[in-house]
Design an enzyme around this catalytic site. Structure first.
Site, PDB file in Angstrom:
ATOM      1  N   ARG A  57       0.824  -1.253   0.267  1.00 31.58           N
ATOM      2  CA  ARG A  57      -0.023  -0.397   0.015  1.00 31.58           C
ATOM      3  C   ARG A  57       1.049   1.233  -0.581  1.00 31.58           C
ATOM      4  O   ARG A  57       0.490   1.854  -0.505  1.00 31.58           O
ATOM      5  CB  ARG A  57      -1.358  -0.245   1.567  1.00 31.58           C
ATOM      6  CG  ARG A  57      -2.192  -0.751   1.232  1.00 31.58           C
ATOM      7  CD  ARG A  57      -2.814  -1.355   2.509  1.00 31.58           C
ATOM      8  NE  ARG A  57      -2.019  -1.520   3.774  1.00 31.58           N
ATOM      9  CZ  ARG A  57      -1.880  -1.651   4.839  1.00 31.58           C
ATOM     10  NH1 ARG A  57      -3.228  -1.622   4.943  1.00 31.58           N
ATOM     11  NH2 ARG A  57      -1.070  -1.589   5.650  1.00 31.58           N
ATOM     12  N   LYS A 155       2.584 -19.311   4.770  1.00 33.95           N
ATOM     13  CA  LYS A 155       1.972 -19.616   6.151  1.00 33.95           C
ATOM     14  C   LYS A 155       1.582 -18.510   6.814  1.00 33.95           C
ATOM     15  O   LYS A 155       2.112 -17.129   6.288  1.00 33.95           O
ATOM     16  CB  LYS A 155       3.046 -20.810   6.843  1.00 33.95           C
ATOM     17  CG  LYS A 155       4.117 -20.181   7.536  1.00 33.95           C
ATOM     18  CD  LYS A 155       4.420 -20.841   8.947  1.00 33.95           C
ATOM     19  CE  LYS A 155       5.644 -20.683   9.327  1.00 33.95           C
ATOM     20  NZ  LYS A 155       5.631 -20.786  10.653  1.00 33.95           N
ATOM     21  N   HIS A 185       8.369 -23.779   4.168  1.00 33.20           N
ATOM     22  CA  HIS A 185      10.015 -22.888   3.461  1.00 33.20           C
ATOM     23  C   HIS A 185      10.970 -25.015   4.322  1.00 33.20           C
ATOM     24  O   HIS A 185      11.712 -24.758   4.406  1.00 33.20           O
ATOM     25  CB  HIS A 185      10.167 -22.047   3.779  1.00 33.20           C
ATOM     26  CG  HIS A 185      11.134 -21.868   5.428  1.00 33.20           C
ATOM     27  ND1 HIS A 185      10.113 -21.024   6.720  1.00 33.20           N
ATOM     28  CD2 HIS A 185      11.706 -21.615   6.345  1.00 33.20           C
ATOM     29  CE1 HIS A 185      10.422 -21.176   7.856  1.00 33.20           C
ATOM     30  NE2 HIS A 185      11.426 -21.364   8.160  1.00 33.20           N
ATOM     31  N   LYS A 189      14.467 -26.867   2.054  1.00 33.45           N
ATOM     32  CA  LYS A 189      16.273 -27.025   2.834  1.00 33.45           C
ATOM     33  C   LYS A 189      16.974 -28.070   2.122  1.00 33.45           C
ATOM     34  O   LYS A 189      16.184 -29.259   1.950  1.00 33.45           O
ATOM     35  CB  LYS A 189      16.085 -27.232   4.806  1.00 33.45           C
ATOM     36  CG  LYS A 189      15.740 -25.737   5.646  1.00 33.45           C
ATOM     37  CD  LYS A 189      15.050 -26.134   6.524  1.00 33.45           C
ATOM     38  CE  LYS A 189      14.637 -25.258   8.171  1.00 33.45           C
ATOM     39  NZ  LYS A 189      15.397 -23.928   7.974  1.00 33.45           N
ATOM     40  N   GLU A 223      13.854 -23.753  19.304  1.00 39.39           N
ATOM     41  CA  GLU A 223      14.789 -22.203  19.233  1.00 39.39           C
ATOM     42  C   GLU A 223      15.029 -21.707  20.534  1.00 39.39           C
ATOM     43  O   GLU A 223      14.615 -21.715  21.542  1.00 39.39           O
ATOM     44  CB  GLU A 223      13.344 -20.698  18.672  1.00 39.39           C
ATOM     45  CG  GLU A 223      13.129 -21.748  17.450  1.00 39.39           C
ATOM     46  CD  GLU A 223      11.591 -20.580  17.024  1.00 39.39           C
ATOM     47  OE1 GLU A 223      11.877 -19.823  16.478  1.00 39.39           O
ATOM     48  OE2 GLU A 223      10.203 -20.825  17.523  1.00 39.39           O
ATOM     49  N   ASP A 242       1.969 -22.391  14.845  1.00 40.02           N
ATOM     50  CA  ASP A 242       3.484 -22.270  13.654  1.00 40.02           C
ATOM     51  C   ASP A 242       4.123 -23.392  13.513  1.00 40.02           C
ATOM     52  O   ASP A 242       4.999 -23.094  12.762  1.00 40.02           O
ATOM     53  CB  ASP A 242       3.917 -21.008  15.436  1.00 40.02           C
ATOM     54  CG  ASP A 242       4.435 -20.189  14.666  1.00 40.02           C
ATOM     55  OD1 ASP A 242       4.856 -19.821  13.581  1.00 40.02           O
ATOM     56  OD2 ASP A 242       6.118 -19.827  15.309  1.00 40.02           O
ATOM     57  N   HIS A 247       5.585 -26.992   9.948  1.00 41.33           N
ATOM     58  CA  HIS A 247       6.866 -27.898   9.240  1.00 41.33           C
ATOM     59  C   HIS A 247       7.571 -29.497  10.194  1.00 41.33           C
ATOM     60  O   HIS A 247       7.533 -29.787   9.498  1.00 41.33           O
ATOM     61  CB  HIS A 247       8.236 -27.120  10.144  1.00 41.33           C
ATOM     62  CG  HIS A 247       7.846 -25.882   9.514  1.00 41.33           C
ATOM     63  ND1 HIS A 247       7.694 -25.054   8.401  1.00 41.33           N
ATOM     64  CD2 HIS A 247       7.739 -24.396  10.547  1.00 41.33           C
ATOM     65  CE1 HIS A 247       7.651 -23.859   8.330  1.00 41.33           C
ATOM     66  NE2 HIS A 247       7.740 -23.346   9.761  1.00 41.33           N
ATOM     67  N   LYS A 347       9.868 -22.397  22.052  1.00 44.47           N
ATOM     68  CA  LYS A 347      11.050 -20.882  22.143  1.00 44.47           C
ATOM     69  C   LYS A 347      11.495 -21.078  23.340  1.00 44.47           C
ATOM     70  O   LYS A 347      11.321 -21.565  24.237  1.00 44.47           O
ATOM     71  CB  LYS A 347       9.715 -19.866  21.860  1.00 44.47           C
ATOM     72  CG  LYS A 347       9.627 -19.899  20.765  1.00 44.47           C
ATOM     73  CD  LYS A 347       8.705 -18.378  20.925  1.00 44.47           C
ATOM     74  CE  LYS A 347       8.285 -18.212  18.878  1.00 44.47           C
ATOM     75  NZ  LYS A 347       9.636 -18.493  18.032  1.00 44.47           N
TER      76      LYS A 347
HETATM   77  P1  NAP Z   1       4.629  -7.626   7.417  1.00 38.02           P
HETATM   78  O1  NAP Z   1       6.099  -7.103   7.715  1.00 38.02           O
HETATM   79  O2  NAP Z   1       3.734  -7.105   8.217  1.00 38.02           O
HETATM   80  O3  NAP Z   1       4.275  -6.859   5.948  1.00 38.02           O
HETATM   81  C1  NAP Z   1       3.277  -7.272   5.471  1.00 38.02           C
HETATM   82  C2  NAP Z   1       3.545  -6.546   3.686  1.00 38.02           C
HETATM   83  O4  NAP Z   1       1.782  -6.689   3.584  1.00 38.02           O
HETATM   84  C3  NAP Z   1       3.610  -5.461   3.920  1.00 38.02           C
HETATM   85  O5  NAP Z   1       4.386  -5.248   2.395  1.00 38.02           O
HETATM   86  C4  NAP Z   1       2.631  -4.466   3.709  1.00 38.02           C
HETATM   87  O6  NAP Z   1       3.121  -3.291   3.547  1.00 38.02           O
HETATM   88  C5  NAP Z   1       2.029  -4.963   3.192  1.00 38.02           C
HETATM   89  N1  NAP Z   1       0.448  -4.963   2.941  1.00 38.02           N
HETATM   90  C6  NAP Z   1      -0.123  -5.119   4.449  1.00 38.02           C
HETATM   91  N2  NAP Z   1      -2.145  -4.670   3.643  1.00 38.02           N
HETATM   92  C7  NAP Z   1      -1.764  -4.635   2.422  1.00 38.02           C
HETATM   93  C8  NAP Z   1      -2.719  -4.884   1.804  1.00 38.02           C
HETATM   94  N3  NAP Z   1      -4.581  -4.361   2.394  1.00 38.02           N
HETATM   95  N4  NAP Z   1      -2.536  -4.397   1.059  1.00 38.02           N
HETATM   96  C9  NAP Z   1      -1.299  -4.192   0.070  1.00 38.02           C
HETATM   97  N5  NAP Z   1      -0.403  -5.039   0.663  1.00 38.02           N
HETATM   98  C10 NAP Z   1      -0.434  -5.373   2.001  1.00 38.02           C
HETATM   99  O7  NAP Z   1       4.454  -9.088   7.542  1.00 38.02           O
HETATM  100  P2  NAP Z   1       5.664 -10.400   7.091  1.00 38.02           P
HETATM  101  O8  NAP Z   1       6.330 -10.998   8.197  1.00 38.02           O
HETATM  102  O9  NAP Z   1       6.484 -10.225   6.130  1.00 38.02           O
HETATM  103  O10 NAP Z   1       4.843 -11.877   6.963  1.00 38.02           O
HETATM  104  C11 NAP Z   1       4.197 -12.026   5.518  1.00 38.02           C
HETATM  105  C12 NAP Z   1       3.396 -12.954   5.635  1.00 38.02           C
HETATM  106  O11 NAP Z   1       4.623 -14.110   5.480  1.00 38.02           O
HETATM  107  C13 NAP Z   1       2.714 -13.072   6.796  1.00 38.02           C
HETATM  108  O12 NAP Z   1       1.442 -14.052   6.274  1.00 38.02           O
HETATM  109  C14 NAP Z   1       2.721 -13.999   7.772  1.00 38.02           C
HETATM  110  O13 NAP Z   1       2.796 -15.022   8.748  1.00 38.02           O
HETATM  111  C15 NAP Z   1       4.026 -14.744   6.967  1.00 38.02           C
HETATM  112  N6  NAP Z   1       5.268 -15.055   7.492  1.00 38.02           N
HETATM  113  C16 NAP Z   1       6.272 -14.819   7.605  1.00 38.02           C
HETATM  114  C17 NAP Z   1       7.437 -15.146   7.891  1.00 38.02           C
HETATM  115  C18 NAP Z   1       8.922 -14.042   8.763  1.00 38.02           C
HETATM  116  O14 NAP Z   1       9.462 -14.148   9.019  1.00 38.02           O
HETATM  117  N7  NAP Z   1       8.577 -12.775   8.086  1.00 38.02           N
HETATM  118  C19 NAP Z   1       8.296 -16.215   8.299  1.00 38.02           C
HETATM  119  C20 NAP Z   1       7.113 -17.488   7.657  1.00 38.02           C
HETATM  120  C21 NAP Z   1       5.708 -16.805   7.450  1.00 38.02           C
HETATM  121  P3  NAP Z   1       2.545  -1.688   3.385  1.00 38.02           P
HETATM  122  O15 NAP Z   1       1.988  -1.252   4.682  1.00 38.02           O
HETATM  123  O16 NAP Z   1       2.559  -0.465   2.499  1.00 38.02           O
HETATM  124  O17 NAP Z   1       0.432  -1.845   2.986  1.00 38.02           O
END
Ligand code: NAP
Length: 495
Positions: A57, A155, A185, A189, A223, A242, A247, A347
């Protein structure tokens, strides 16, 4: 006739692709996905027409986005950035502000994509799953879903079977099953793929792989970290959803599955599904007898004091969310009848590590004296912190007496393989672009995993018992040790 060099290049190169990264400014994209793509670019795998389109966004322009990605790649690629190579890579990057829930925003995306449409189009949804349904519907309404389109789902895929089914149904209304890539993921691995190689590329282990030869199997994903500022998210999730539902059950499947008839994605996934369906259900009292849930208390991590789970920011003072789970699972098949699989994850445990430990039966009659540490043969497939395979055998202690001691035959993948290994996301992203579904979860697998996990969580919800406390920096509650000790075994590493 192509030369060897020509052929190797042809094998490595990806087809032309457009990769649209929803959530392109988020943590996962910046920390894992974009550095992984840059590494594949450096490896020479990018085709001449590759485009990576960040979408979120935030109203930033292309230059600002490229600067953000550069900063991130500098941070997460320890080897440093070659300026010339970075400039080349940055030409593949673009950015479009889109609110995934606003149909009107998709027109700009559509017009950008139509300018140079690649054979393969990937929509990677790295956003909250609550946005999946809306995003897919808006993609379809904007005519962005072509025959060569794939969608990648991160996920968590649901909170339970019902919500997972809702996601699958809504995504399935737009994309056919072979177009859907559900990421776990752990399957990317190298060590997990090595387990497949070990089992199905060698004749040595197959005759030993099952009841009568293996006494029990342990799978640990530990972890050292706590909730790391993501308390509010974690409290809604817990270790079962989680780690176990995805996993750990995937690791169990790779460990326990029958040899597939081929390496075709569905042949592999069919066998994994059979394992999930053969897991003995744990319901009601069975849960109290076979599952331990824990929650960390204040303790230490890396030698420094740390607060307990309930003192973490964003966690309600009366939270019963589990930060630790240990399970004794049984697979009701001819191969595995009577062989327990002990799963353990948590954890704030003593170390950061993940491994699968295959414990073989002891010799039927021992002829020799043994050192106190000499037990039955053991195979340890380590996923973290090092990718290695260790087979422990007994050998004679040098000297006059015939006394046996354990000796490790160890294959250290980091040290023995000269080619740099692919990080899990590098492997999975290239598989999506190549169209290889083997390492992605099929809808029925996801459903079967939830079917097994849901009754355990329901039993917890109906119980008055709180999760068992454990001190941060230990191996979890005492009940976790009892779960395995009562069967005459001990957790590997806790001996
Ligand atoms: P995050 O840091 O909160 O990022 C969310 C992203 O989505 C941001 O780029 C945000 O940007 C965008 N977004 C939010 N609302 C939106 C909308 N209405 N339209 C378009 N874009 C939108 O989350 P994240 O940690 O990267 O995780 C993303 C997903 O991957 C989640 O489902 C999480 O559970 C999963 N995940 C994450 C990890 C990890 O290590 N981080 C690992 C496994 C799975 P804007 O606010 O600018 O829109």
């Amino acid at each position: 006739m192509p030369t060897f060099k020509d052929r190797s290049v042809a094998l490595k190169q990806l087809p032309d692709f457009d990769l649209v990264l929803f959530g392109g400014t988020g943590d996962l994209a910046m920390r894992k996905l974009l550095p992984a793509l840059f590494r594949r670019f450096l490896a020479g795998q990018f085709p001449s027409h590759a485009r990576i389109m960040g979408v979120a966004r935030s109203k930033i322009d292309r230059e600002q986005y490229v600067a953000q990605v550069e900063q991130s790649c500098r941070k997460y690629i320890p080897a440093g950035l070659d300026a010339a190579r970075w400039t080349e890579f940055s030409r593949t990057l673009d950015y479009t502000p889109v609110d995934a829930s606003n149909a009107g925003d998709f027109a700009t995306l559509a017009s950008k994509l139509s300018k140079q449409s690649a054979e393969v189009r990937v929509f990677f949804l790295s956003m909250a799953p609550a946005l999946f349904q809306m995003t897919c519907a808006n993609l379809a309404a904007s005519n962005l879903v072509t025959a060569g389109t794939r969608v990648v789902l991160e996920k968590p895929l649901g909170q339970d079977r019902v919500s997972a089914e809702q996601i699958n149904k809504s995504v399935g209304a737009i994309f056919s099953e072979p177009q859907i890539y559900r990421i776990d993921h752990y399957l990317g691995k190298e060590a997990v793929q090595n387990l497949l190689a070990l089992r199905f590329g060698n004749s040595l282990f197959e005759p030993l792989w099952g009841r009568g030869r293996i006494s029990h199997v342990q799978i640990t994903v530990a972890e050292e970290l706590g909730v790391e500022g993501r308390g509010a998210f974690y409290d809604q999730t817990g270790a079962m959803r989680d780690m176990v539902q995805n996993h750990m059950l995937q690791l169990l499947c790779i460990m326990a599955m029958e040899p597939p008839v081929s390496n075709h994605p569905d042949a592999v996934r069919d066998e994994k599904l059979k394992v999930l369906r053969a897991l003995r259900p744990l319901e009601g009292n069975e849960v109290a007898n076979n599952v331990v849930r824990g929650q960390y208390r204040a303790g230490a991590a890396k030698g420094a004091p740390v607060v307990g789970y309930l003192e973490e920011k964003g966690i309600p003072a009366d939270s019963t969310t589990e930060t630790f789970v240990a399970i004794k699972a049984q697979i009701d098949t001819w191969r595995w009848a009577g062989v327990p699989f002990y799963l353990r994850t948590g954890k704030r445990l003593q170390e950061q590590m993940a491994d699968i430990v295959v414990n073989f039966e002891d010799v039927p009659h021992s002829l020799f004296e043994r050192s106190s540490s000499a037990g039955p043969n053991r195979l340890v497939i380590s996923l973290q912190p090092h990718d290695s395979i260790t087979l422990t055998i007994l050998a004679k202690n040098p000297g006059e007496t015939m006394r046996l001691r354990p000796v490790d035959l160890r294959l250290d993948m980091d040290a023995s393989v000269k080619t740099p290994q692919l990080d899990a996301y590098e492997r999975l992203l290239t598989d999506v672009i190549k169209g290889n579904l083997t390492l992605f979860m099929r809808r029925d697998e996801l459903d079967a995993a939830w079917r097994w996990v849901d009754p355990i969580r329901e039993a917890w919800a109906q119980s008055d018992e709180r999760p068992k406390g454990y001190t941060a920096g230990t191996w979890g509650p005492a009940a976790s040790s009892s779960l395995i000790v009562r069967d005459g075994y001990a957790w590997h590493g806790e001996l």
